[in-house]
Scaffold this motif. Structure first.
Motif, short mmCIF file in Angstrom:
data_model
loop_
_atom_site.label_atom_id
_atom_site.label_comp_id
_atom_site.label_asym_id
_atom_site.label_seq_id
_atom_site.Cartn_x
_atom_site.Cartn_y
_atom_site.Cartn_z
N UNK A 170 -51.93 -12.27 37.27
CA UNK A 170 -51.34 -13.60 37.46
C UNK A 170 -49.95 -13.47 37.02
N UNK A 171 -49.65 -12.57 36.04
CA UNK A 171 -48.19 -12.48 35.60
C UNK A 171 -47.39 -11.60 36.64
N UNK A 182 -46.41 -15.39 48.87
CA UNK A 182 -47.73 -14.84 48.77
C UNK A 182 -48.84 -15.59 47.99
N UNK A 183 -50.10 -15.39 48.02
CA UNK A 183 -51.17 -15.82 47.44
C UNK A 183 -51.13 -15.26 46.04
N UNK A 184 -51.28 -15.87 44.80
CA UNK A 184 -51.29 -15.25 43.46
C UNK A 184 -52.73 -14.28 43.59
N UNK A 185 -53.70 -14.45 44.59
CA UNK A 185 -54.64 -13.45 44.51
C UNK A 185 -54.32 -12.00 45.16
N UNK A 186 -52.95 -12.05 45.80
CA UNK A 186 -52.55 -10.79 46.32
C UNK A 186 -52.01 -9.91 45.06
N UNK A 233 -42.51 -14.70 41.74
CA UNK A 233 -41.96 -15.78 42.21
C UNK A 233 -40.58 -16.23 41.42
N UNK A 234 -40.38 -15.69 40.29
CA UNK A 234 -39.25 -15.87 39.57
C UNK A 234 -38.10 -15.20 40.25
N UNK A 235 -38.22 -13.95 40.98
CA UNK A 235 -37.39 -13.41 41.62
C UNK A 235 -36.95 -14.08 43.00
N UNK A 236 -38.15 -14.56 43.91
CA UNK A 236 -37.90 -15.49 44.82
C UNK A 236 -36.98 -16.82 44.50
N UNK A 237 -37.46 -17.43 43.73
CA UNK A 237 -36.69 -18.43 43.24
C UNK A 237 -35.21 -18.38 42.83
N UNK A 238 -35.05 -17.10 42.22
CA UNK A 238 -33.73 -16.94 41.72
C UNK A 238 -32.69 -16.53 43.09
#
Length: 122
Positions: free
Chosen positions: A101-102, A93-97, A108-113
């Motif tokens: 930003x945090x 997903x785009x950060x602008x969604x 993204x941490x969840x997706x990467x894990x």
């Protein structure tokens, strides 16, 4: 604990990224391109965990304006190849969604894990 550290949003960050790879390539775990639909891509250089399992993810946030077809993408890809860094590409997903930003970084941490690209929370 993983932490995104934003280097910036554009071309000048390539010099800092190059220095990180040149002087710390032994600490680099992998490089990840996050491609966003109809938006500039994001890039993260994932470092190996250090003391107390802290893991830095040096990031160029939405800085690859032409995605996989752009010069910056090509430059980063060549730098990773030069230093033998594994490159992973994914769509996100785009950060602008996100309102902040945090929140994007937590997502993204969840997706990467979940994809076993970074260690699970201890």
């Amino acid at each position: 604990m993983q932490k995104f550290i934003v280097l910036g949003h554009g071309y000048s960050e390539i010099f800092e990224l190059k220095a990180l790879l040149e002087y710390n390539h032994a600490r680099v775990d992998k490089a990840i391109f996050f491609h966003h639909e109809d938006a500039p891509s994001t890039f993260s250089l994932v470092m190996k965990p250090v003391e107390k399992d802290f893991q830095a993810l040096y990031t160029i946030l939405r800085g690859l304006r032409n995605g996989p077809d752009g010069k910056m993408y090509e430059m980063i890809h060549n730098l990773c190849k030069e230093y033998g860094v594994e490159v992973v590409e994914m769509t996100s997903r785009d950060p602008k969604d996100f309102h902040e930003t945090e929140l994007f970084f937590q997502y993204m941490i969840g997706v990467l894990r979940l994809n076993h690209l970074i260690p699970q929370l201890k």
